[in-house]
Design an enzyme around this catalytic site. Structure first.
Site, PDB file in Angstrom:
ATOM      1  N   CYS A 135      87.477 -27.567  45.731  1.00 50.20           N
ATOM      2  CA  CYS A 135      86.569 -28.166  44.740  1.00 50.20           C
ATOM      3  C   CYS A 135      87.307 -28.953  43.659  1.00 50.20           C
ATOM      4  O   CYS A 135      86.889 -30.058  43.289  1.00 50.20           O
ATOM      5  CB  CYS A 135      85.681 -27.094  44.109  1.00 50.20           C
ATOM      6  SG  CYS A 135      86.520 -25.555  43.772  1.00 50.20           S
ATOM      7  N   GLN A 162      88.427 -24.112  35.144  1.00 56.52           N
ATOM      8  CA  GLN A 162      87.531 -23.909  36.290  1.00 56.52           C
ATOM      9  C   GLN A 162      86.461 -22.847  36.028  1.00 56.52           C
ATOM     10  O   GLN A 162      86.727 -21.789  35.472  1.00 56.52           O
ATOM     11  CB  GLN A 162      88.371 -23.545  37.526  1.00 56.52           C
ATOM     12  CG  GLN A 162      89.310 -24.677  37.892  1.00 56.52           C
ATOM     13  CD  GLN A 162      90.092 -24.453  39.173  1.00 56.52           C
ATOM     14  OE1 GLN A 162      91.250 -24.829  39.230  1.00 56.52           O
ATOM     15  NE2 GLN A 162      89.487 -23.894  40.218  1.00 56.52           N
ATOM     16  N   ARG A 267      91.049 -20.346  34.986  1.00 52.53           N
ATOM     17  CA  ARG A 267      89.626 -19.976  35.031  1.00 52.53           C
ATOM     18  C   ARG A 267      89.120 -19.842  33.598  1.00 52.53           C
ATOM     19  O   ARG A 267      89.766 -19.185  32.771  1.00 52.53           O
ATOM     20  CB  ARG A 267      89.481 -18.627  35.753  1.00 52.53           C
ATOM     21  CG  ARG A 267      88.043 -18.198  35.973  1.00 52.53           C
ATOM     22  CD  ARG A 267      87.376 -18.893  37.114  1.00 52.53           C
ATOM     23  NE  ARG A 267      87.937 -18.525  38.401  1.00 52.53           N
ATOM     24  CZ  ARG A 267      87.781 -19.260  39.504  1.00 52.53           C
ATOM     25  NH1 ARG A 267      87.074 -20.382  39.470  1.00 52.53           N
ATOM     26  NH2 ARG A 267      88.320 -18.882  40.650  1.00 52.53           N
ATOM     27  N   HIS A 274      83.614 -27.537  36.971  1.00 46.95           N
ATOM     28  CA  HIS A 274      85.063 -27.548  36.740  1.00 46.95           C
ATOM     29  C   HIS A 274      85.428 -28.771  35.900  1.00 46.95           C
ATOM     30  O   HIS A 274      84.940 -29.875  36.145  1.00 46.95           O
ATOM     31  CB  HIS A 274      85.825 -27.673  38.065  1.00 46.95           C
ATOM     32  CG  HIS A 274      85.812 -26.437  38.907  1.00 46.95           C
ATOM     33  ND1 HIS A 274      85.284 -25.236  38.500  1.00 46.95           N
ATOM     34  CD2 HIS A 274      86.317 -26.213  40.150  1.00 46.95           C
ATOM     35  CE1 HIS A 274      85.444 -24.338  39.457  1.00 46.95           C
ATOM     36  NE2 HIS A 274      86.062 -24.905  40.473  1.00 46.95           N
TER      37      HIS A 274
HETATM   38  P1  NAP Z   1      78.988 -16.502  49.496  1.00 43.39           P
HETATM   39  O1  NAP Z   1      78.058 -16.872  48.381  1.00 43.39           O
HETATM   40  O2  NAP Z   1      79.727 -15.210  49.374  1.00 43.39           O
HETATM   41  O3  NAP Z   1      78.120 -16.494  50.868  1.00 43.39           O
HETATM   42  C1  NAP Z   1      78.703 -16.240  52.128  1.00 43.39           C
HETATM   43  C2  NAP Z   1      77.777 -15.350  52.956  1.00 43.39           C
HETATM   44  O4  NAP Z   1      77.684 -14.050  52.392  1.00 43.39           O
HETATM   45  C3  NAP Z   1      76.347 -15.776  53.061  1.00 43.39           C
HETATM   46  O5  NAP Z   1      76.192 -16.827  53.964  1.00 43.39           O
HETATM   47  C4  NAP Z   1      75.673 -14.500  53.554  1.00 43.39           C
HETATM   48  O6  NAP Z   1      75.804 -14.410  54.969  1.00 43.39           O
HETATM   49  C5  NAP Z   1      76.524 -13.406  52.945  1.00 43.39           C
HETATM   50  N1  NAP Z   1      75.847 -12.658  51.862  1.00 43.39           N
HETATM   51  C6  NAP Z   1      75.955 -11.330  51.670  1.00 43.39           C
HETATM   52  N2  NAP Z   1      75.243 -10.939  50.610  1.00 43.39           N
HETATM   53  C7  NAP Z   1      74.643 -12.037  50.105  1.00 43.39           C
HETATM   54  C8  NAP Z   1      73.761 -12.257  49.015  1.00 43.39           C
HETATM   55  N3  NAP Z   1      73.345 -11.280  48.217  1.00 43.39           N
HETATM   56  N4  NAP Z   1      73.332 -13.525  48.773  1.00 43.39           N
HETATM   57  C9  NAP Z   1      73.744 -14.530  49.554  1.00 43.39           C
HETATM   58  N5  NAP Z   1      74.568 -14.366  50.609  1.00 43.39           N
HETATM   59  C10 NAP Z   1      75.019 -13.133  50.902  1.00 43.39           C
HETATM   60  O7  NAP Z   1      80.096 -17.620  49.752  1.00 43.39           O
HETATM   61  P2  NAP Z   1      80.229 -19.086  49.100  1.00 43.39           P
HETATM   62  O8  NAP Z   1      80.695 -18.974  47.687  1.00 43.39           O
HETATM   63  O9  NAP Z   1      78.980 -19.852  49.391  1.00 43.39           O
HETATM   64  O10 NAP Z   1      81.450 -19.680  49.935  1.00 43.39           O
HETATM   65  C11 NAP Z   1      81.343 -19.996  51.341  1.00 43.39           C
HETATM   66  C12 NAP Z   1      82.613 -20.694  51.774  1.00 43.39           C
HETATM   67  O11 NAP Z   1      82.736 -21.942  51.079  1.00 43.39           O
HETATM   68  C13 NAP Z   1      83.905 -19.927  51.456  1.00 43.39           C
HETATM   69  O12 NAP Z   1      84.846 -20.139  52.493  1.00 43.39           O
HETATM   70  C14 NAP Z   1      84.401 -20.571  50.182  1.00 43.39           C
HETATM   71  O13 NAP Z   1      85.807 -20.451  50.043  1.00 43.39           O
HETATM   72  C15 NAP Z   1      84.005 -22.006  50.420  1.00 43.39           C
HETATM   73  N6  NAP Z   1      83.837 -22.757  49.184  1.00 43.39           N
HETATM   74  C16 NAP Z   1      83.175 -22.179  48.163  1.00 43.39           C
HETATM   75  C17 NAP Z   1      83.009 -22.883  46.996  1.00 43.39           C
HETATM   76  C18 NAP Z   1      82.276 -22.257  45.841  1.00 43.39           C
HETATM   77  O14 NAP Z   1      82.159 -22.909  44.845  1.00 43.39           O
HETATM   78  N7  NAP Z   1      81.742 -21.053  45.913  1.00 43.39           N
HETATM   79  C19 NAP Z   1      83.515 -24.190  46.875  1.00 43.39           C
HETATM   80  C20 NAP Z   1      84.160 -24.782  47.978  1.00 43.39           C
HETATM   81  C21 NAP Z   1      84.306 -24.041  49.136  1.00 43.39           C
HETATM   82  P3  NAP Z   1      74.623 -13.839  55.909  1.00 43.39           P
HETATM   83  O15 NAP Z   1      73.378 -14.596  55.564  1.00 43.39           O
HETATM   84  O16 NAP Z   1      75.109 -14.110  57.283  1.00 43.39           O
HETATM   85  O17 NAP Z   1      74.545 -12.399  55.548  1.00 43.39           O
END
Ligand code: NAP
Length: 372
Positions: A135, A162, A267, A274
């Site tokens: 990001c 960030q 952070r 960010h």
């Molecule tokens: P996240 O919010 O933790 O979501 C990932 C998965 O966790 C969901 O698809 C879901 O899968 C599961 N999950 C379990 N409990 C949940 C809940 N209460 N609410 C929603 N989902 C839940 O991950 P993320 O931050 O979106 O990041 C995904 C990927 O993108 C990572 O590899 C990260 O490094 C990358 N990324 C993130 C960002 C960022 O700003 N966060 C920026 C760039 C790249 P199921 O539906 O299959 O259970």
């Protein structure tokens, strides 16, 4: 009809991706299939059309039926499923927000307002793996794209500020829990006009150092403080977040001579935006108005903020930028070190241009490529 599988659609990045796709009427002319790692047979997102029940995201046979897989599920999922699909001989397109495959030789890091030609060359040469960038790196390139394209950047140092969202949903909640604990601890003082700022400070500091403050996810107080460490250590003394600045910038731009990019990643207690302070070393003394034009004309989302107090505090803050696709750049000025040294500051929504938007756009680019 193309079949597109979505994995990780309910996480932080996935939810923003769904919002953006819905807003841009991206659902249509293909069959969307939604997957889950936790709720097989459950109900998918509301996208304004009938969709089948959720499918098992670990079922390689079902995944193999997709022409395109878009995943925002995370690195563990990619590490497990991507090699299995390759072994099965799957020949579809893999679009991913996780960092796992970013530095692979046969993947392209996508940020099409900045590296459209790299993406097009990749599609023509048969590359099938397209990954969103880090990001902070994506937001730096969105902000300074015009100057990078000019070929005048000799090196760049980015000091980052960030937001909690970069660490995920649980961390965003923890930041607000910390704020709330500080507010509770100081409420009687805030409500009493006779209390002094020194008393308030002592109370807040005591609470920040108290074992009762929730720190399970950040490991330290972030509200009313900051944490100058993001991700794991590298042998160079950098954190991995800092290492990505150089590695990913040069891969995204496919530079012939790599441009040094380095700085400290910090952070802070912003929610989802960010910010970065840049020191830019140019290879020649360019006038500021020329630099401004290069930045402004790079693409439609960059916005130049005059180096004035009123404009800066109105337009160049996380509070102003959060939830928008605008990437403002301001505080632009020459530095005391010499006429080739330029300072700049930028803000950007890390869930939009920093994560979901490049994924949404590459999906549409791949769809267009397949229908050509
Ligand atoms: P996240 O919010 O933790 O979501 C990932 C998965 O966790 C969901 O698809 C879901 O899968 C599961 N999950 C379990 N409990 C949940 C809940 N209460 N609410 C929603 N989902 C839940 O991950 P993320 O931050 O979106 O990041 C995904 C990927 O993108 C990572 O590899 C990260 O490094 C990358 N990324 C993130 C960002 C960022 O700003 N966060 C920026 C760039 C790249 P199921 O539906 O299959 O259970």
């Amino acid at each position: 009809m193309l079949r597109i599988g979505f994995v990780g659609w309910r996480g932080m990045v996935g939810s923003v991706l769904m919002e953006r796709m819905f807003a841009e009427h991206d659902f249509g002319n293909y069959e969307p299939i939604f997957f889950t790692t936790s709720n097989v047979g459950g109900k998918g997102p509301d996208i304004g059309q009938e969709i089948p029940p959720l499918k098992d995201a670990y079922n390689i046979e079902t995944l193999s039926e997709m022409d395109i897989i878009v995943t925002c599920q995370g690195g563990d999922f990619t590490k497990r499923v991507y090699p299995e699909l390759q072994e099965e001989g799957w020949s579809g397109y893999w679009i991913d927000s996780a960092s796992t495959l970013r530095m692979n030789d046969d993947s392209i890091i996508v940020l099409d307002p900045v590296n459209k030609s790299v993406i097009e060359a990749g599609l023509s040469s048969g590359i099938k793996t397209y990954v969103g960038g880090n990001c902070t790196v994506s937001l730096m390139l969105m902000a300074l794209s015009g100057l990078f394209a000019s070929g005048h950047i000799e090196w760049i140092s980015s000091m980052t500020y960030q937001a909690a969202s970069g660490a995920g949903a649980k961390n965003m909640i923890e930041l607000v829990q910390q704020m709330s604990a500080l507010a509770d601890a100081s409420k009687d003082l805030i409500d009493n006009p006779a209390s002094s700022a020194i008393e308030l400070d002592a109370r807040i500091t005591q609470k920040l150092r108290s074992p009762a403050l929730p720190v399970a996810h950040f490991g330290a107080p972030l509200a009313a403080s900051l944490i100058p460490w993001i991700d794991r250590p590298m042998d160079s003394g950098q954190t991995r977040e800092e290492w990505k600045g150089y590695a990913e910038t040069n891969k995204i731009l496919q530079t012939e001579k790599p441009i040094p990019v380095d700085g400290l990643c910090v952070r802070i207690g912003a929610m989802r935006c960010h910010s970065q302070g840049f020191t830019i070393k140019l290879n020649k003394d360019l006038p500021l108005d020329e630099i401004s034009s290069m930045l402004r004309e790079a693409h439609e989302w960059v916005e130049l903020v005059p180096n004035e107090r009123a404009a800066t505090i109105k337009d160049l803050t996380p509070a102003a930028v959060s939830g928008t696709l605008t990437v403002p750049v301001g505080r632009l000025r020459k530095m005391l070190m010499g006429p080739e040294y330029v300072a700049a500051f930028s803000c950007g929504d890390q869930l939009l241009w920093g994560a979901a938007e490049p994924i949404r756009r590459i999906m549409n680019i791949v769809i267009n490529h397949l229908s050509d």
